[in-house]
Scaffold this motif. Structure first.
Motif, PDB file in Angstrom:
ATOM      1  N   ALA A  32       0.783  -0.961   0.009  1.00 31.62           N
ATOM      2  CA  ALA A  32       0.108   0.102   0.219  1.00 31.62           C
ATOM      3  C   ALA A  32       0.876   1.145   0.050  1.00 31.62           C
ATOM      4  CB  ALA A  32      -0.807   0.098   1.133  1.00 31.62           C
ATOM      5  N   GLN A  33       2.068   1.336   0.877  1.00 29.36           N
ATOM      6  CA  GLN A  33       2.701   2.494   1.012  1.00 29.36           C
ATOM      7  C   GLN A  33       3.439   2.651  -0.525  1.00 29.36           C
ATOM      8  OE1 GLN A  33       3.208   4.578   3.083  1.00 29.36           O
ATOM      9  NE2 GLN A  33       4.916   5.901   2.080  1.00 29.36           N
ATOM     10  N   SER A  34       3.963   1.513  -1.130  1.00 29.97           N
ATOM     11  CA  SER A  34       4.630   1.563  -2.347  1.00 29.97           C
ATOM     12  C   SER A  34       3.667   2.234  -3.525  1.00 29.97           C
ATOM     13  CB  SER A  34       5.145   0.223  -2.822  1.00 29.97           C
ATOM     14  OG  SER A  34       5.388   0.309  -4.041  1.00 29.97           O
ATOM     15  N   GLU A  35       2.580   1.675  -3.416  1.00 26.43           N
ATOM     16  CA  GLU A  35       1.468   2.275  -4.388  1.00 26.43           C
ATOM     17  C   GLU A  35       1.017   3.749  -4.116  1.00 26.43           C
ATOM     18  OE1 GLU A  35      -1.778  -0.510  -3.866  1.00 26.43           O
ATOM     19  OE2 GLU A  35      -1.038  -2.068  -5.206  1.00 26.43           O
ATOM     20  N   LYS A  36       1.013   4.023  -2.959  1.00 27.52           N
ATOM     21  CA  LYS A  36       0.935   5.318  -2.572  1.00 27.52           C
ATOM     22  C   LYS A  36       2.111   6.336  -3.217  1.00 27.52           C
ATOM     23  CE  LYS A  36       0.345   8.758   1.276  1.00 27.52           C
ATOM     24  NZ  LYS A  36       0.969   8.789   2.764  1.00 27.52           N
ATOM     25  N   LEU A  37       3.241   5.686  -2.815  1.00 27.77           N
ATOM     26  CA  LEU A  37       4.445   6.557  -3.370  1.00 27.77           C
ATOM     27  C   LEU A  37       4.489   6.702  -5.095  1.00 27.77           C
ATOM     28  CD1 LEU A  37       7.070   5.225  -1.164  1.00 27.77           C
ATOM     29  CD2 LEU A  37       6.152   7.420  -1.187  1.00 27.77           C
ATOM     30  N   GLU A  38       3.912   5.562  -5.449  1.00 28.18           N
ATOM     31  CA  GLU A  38       3.912   5.518  -7.175  1.00 28.18           C
ATOM     32  C   GLU A  38       2.860   6.587  -7.404  1.00 28.18           C
ATOM     33  OE1 GLU A  38       3.317   1.580  -8.644  1.00 28.18           O
ATOM     34  OE2 GLU A  38       5.118   0.879  -7.744  1.00 28.18           O
ATOM     35  N   LYS A  39       1.735   6.492  -6.742  1.00 30.79           N
ATOM     36  CA  LYS A  39       0.626   7.587  -7.272  1.00 30.79           C
ATOM     37  C   LYS A  39       1.170   9.042  -7.159  1.00 30.79           C
ATOM     38  CE  LYS A  39      -3.972   8.850  -6.111  1.00 30.79           C
ATOM     39  NZ  LYS A  39      -5.121   8.515  -4.976  1.00 30.79           N
ATOM     40  N   GLU A  40       1.684   9.157  -6.100  1.00 35.19           N
ATOM     41  CA  GLU A  40       2.302  10.699  -5.830  1.00 35.19           C
ATOM     42  C   GLU A  40       3.245  10.947  -6.962  1.00 35.19           C
ATOM     43  OE1 GLU A  40       3.768  10.212  -1.790  1.00 35.19           O
ATOM     44  OE2 GLU A  40       1.871  10.553  -0.706  1.00 35.19           O
ATOM     45  N   GLU A  41       4.259  10.163  -7.217  1.00 37.66           N
ATOM     46  CA  GLU A  41       5.196  10.393  -8.342  1.00 37.66           C
ATOM     47  C   GLU A  41       4.607  10.593  -9.510  1.00 37.66           C
ATOM     48  OE1 GLU A  41       9.001  10.752 -10.151  1.00 37.66           O
ATOM     49  OE2 GLU A  41       8.247  10.990  -8.013  1.00 37.66           O
ATOM     50  N   ALA A  42       3.612   9.731 -10.000  1.00 41.03           N
ATOM     51  CA  ALA A  42       2.742   9.891 -11.098  1.00 41.03           C
ATOM     52  C   ALA A  42       2.059  11.238 -11.145  1.00 41.03           C
ATOM     53  CB  ALA A  42       1.817   9.040 -11.261  1.00 41.03           C
ATOM     54  N   GLN A  43       1.534  11.985 -10.023  1.00 44.01           N
ATOM     55  CA  GLN A  43       0.769  13.146  -9.973  1.00 44.01           C
ATOM     56  C   GLN A  43       1.919  14.296 -10.241  1.00 44.01           C
ATOM     57  OE1 GLN A  43      -1.054  12.494  -6.238  1.00 44.01           O
ATOM     58  NE2 GLN A  43      -3.053  12.083  -7.051  1.00 44.01           N
ATOM     59  N   ARG A  44       3.270  14.020  -9.482  1.00 46.03           N
ATOM     60  CA  ARG A  44       4.118  15.123  -9.662  1.00 46.03           C
ATOM     61  C   ARG A  44       4.716  15.193 -11.017  1.00 46.03           C
ATOM     62  NH1 ARG A  44       9.667  15.688 -10.047  1.00 46.03           N
ATOM     63  NH2 ARG A  44       9.986  13.440 -10.149  1.00 46.03           N
ATOM     64  N   LEU A  45       4.785  14.057 -11.717  1.00 43.27           N
ATOM     65  CA  LEU A  45       5.381  13.942 -13.132  1.00 43.27           C
ATOM     66  C   LEU A  45       4.358  14.764 -13.984  1.00 43.27           C
ATOM     67  CD1 LEU A  45       6.939  10.800 -13.803  1.00 43.27           C
ATOM     68  CD2 LEU A  45       8.210  12.860 -13.699  1.00 43.27           C
ATOM     69  N   ALA A  46       2.999  14.526 -13.754  1.00 44.40           N
ATOM     70  CA  ALA A  46       1.754  15.124 -14.496  1.00 44.40           C
ATOM     71  C   ALA A  46       1.650  16.472 -14.395  1.00 44.40           C
ATOM     72  CB  ALA A  46       0.439  14.410 -14.026  1.00 44.40           C
ATOM     73  N   GLN A  47       2.047  17.038 -13.267  1.00 44.85           N
ATOM     74  CA  GLN A  47       2.245  18.492 -12.839  1.00 44.85           C
ATOM     75  C   GLN A  47       3.217  19.071 -13.644  1.00 44.85           C
ATOM     76  OE1 GLN A  47       2.416  18.817  -8.549  1.00 44.85           O
ATOM     77  NE2 GLN A  47       0.060  18.707  -8.189  1.00 44.85           N
ATOM     78  N   LEU A  48       4.586  18.368 -13.729  1.00 49.40           N
ATOM     79  CA  LEU A  48       5.699  18.967 -14.515  1.00 49.40           C
ATOM     80  C   LEU A  48       5.535  18.965 -15.806  1.00 49.40           C
ATOM     81  CD1 LEU A  48       8.610  16.846 -12.769  1.00 49.40           C
ATOM     82  CD2 LEU A  48       8.236  19.549 -12.586  1.00 49.40           C
ATOM     83  N   LEU A  49       4.696  17.930 -16.536  1.00 51.77           N
ATOM     84  CA  LEU A  49       4.370  18.106 -17.745  1.00 51.77           C
ATOM     85  C   LEU A  49       3.370  19.124 -18.098  1.00 51.77           C
ATOM     86  CD1 LEU A  49       4.084  14.101 -18.455  1.00 51.77           C
ATOM     87  CD2 LEU A  49       5.642  15.924 -19.462  1.00 51.77           C
ATOM     88  N   ALA A  50       2.550  19.276 -17.395  1.00 50.04           N
ATOM     89  CA  ALA A  50       1.557  20.492 -17.464  1.00 50.04           C
ATOM     90  C   ALA A  50       2.150  21.558 -17.503  1.00 50.04           C
ATOM     91  CB  ALA A  50       0.396  20.166 -16.350  1.00 50.04           C
ATOM     92  N   GLU A  51       3.149  21.751 -16.459  1.00 51.42           N
ATOM     93  CA  GLU A  51       3.829  23.147 -16.395  1.00 51.42           C
ATOM     94  C   GLU A  51       4.824  23.311 -17.828  1.00 51.42           C
ATOM     95  OE1 GLU A  51       6.280  23.236 -12.857  1.00 51.42           O
ATOM     96  OE2 GLU A  51       4.476  23.055 -11.773  1.00 51.42           O
ATOM     97  N   LYS A  52       5.316  22.163 -18.089  1.00 51.44           N
ATOM     98  CA  LYS A  52       6.040  22.526 -19.451  1.00 51.44           C
ATOM     99  C   LYS A  52       4.911  22.775 -20.766  1.00 51.44           C
ATOM    100  CE  LYS A  52       9.618  22.126 -21.824  1.00 51.44           C
ATOM    101  NZ  LYS A  52      10.746  23.305 -21.649  1.00 51.44           N
ATOM    102  N   LEU A  53       3.901  22.044 -20.710  1.00 48.94           N
ATOM    103  CA  LEU A  53       3.062  22.679 -21.831  1.00 48.94           C
ATOM    104  C   LEU A  53       2.792  23.849 -21.812  1.00 48.94           C
ATOM    105  CD1 LEU A  53       0.681  19.219 -21.954  1.00 48.94           C
ATOM    106  CD2 LEU A  53       2.386  20.093 -23.761  1.00 48.94           C
ATOM    107  N   ARG A  54       2.221  24.413 -20.686  1.00 50.27           N
ATOM    108  CA  ARG A  54       2.094  25.925 -20.450  1.00 50.27           C
ATOM    109  C   ARG A  54       3.151  26.674 -21.009  1.00 50.27           C
ATOM    110  NH1 ARG A  54      -0.215  23.636 -15.525  1.00 50.27           N
ATOM    111  NH2 ARG A  54      -2.490  23.314 -15.623  1.00 50.27           N
ATOM    112  N   GLU A  55       4.511  26.363 -20.622  1.00 47.28           N
ATOM    113  CA  GLU A  55       5.371  27.253 -20.924  1.00 47.28           C
ATOM    114  C   GLU A  55       5.718  27.214 -22.707  1.00 47.28           C
ATOM    115  OE1 GLU A  55       9.065  25.508 -19.343  1.00 47.28           O
ATOM    116  OE2 GLU A  55       8.485  26.029 -17.212  1.00 47.28           O
TER     117      GLU A  55
END
Length: 64
Positions: A32-55
């Motif tokens: 469960a902890q591993s899945e939580k960390l994976e989800k958080e990492e995926a959300q972080r990457l999605a935010q970075l990609l969204a920021e790059k697209l906005r740039e």
């Protein structure tokens, strides 16, 4: 002295069952902890990609 099933498998003692259940619970918590960390990492990457697209002048919220 140990008890055995008719097929020859050992009947676990109460302590053995408790130890196995404890290990299973710990493994489930690790998973469960591993899945939580994976989800958080995926959300972080999605935010970075969204920021790059906005740039680049692309609105990621408008993409279908």
């Amino acid at each position: 002295m140990r008890w055995f099933h008719q097929d020859g498998t050992v009947v676990p003692t109460g302590d053995e069952r408790a130890d196995r259940e404890k290990l299973e619970k710990e493994e489930a918590q690790r998973l469960a902890q591993s899945e939580k960390l994976e989800k958080e990492e995926a959300q972080r990457l999605a935010q970075l990609l969204a920021e790059k697209l906005r740039e680049l002048g692309v609105d990621p919220d408008a993409i279908n």
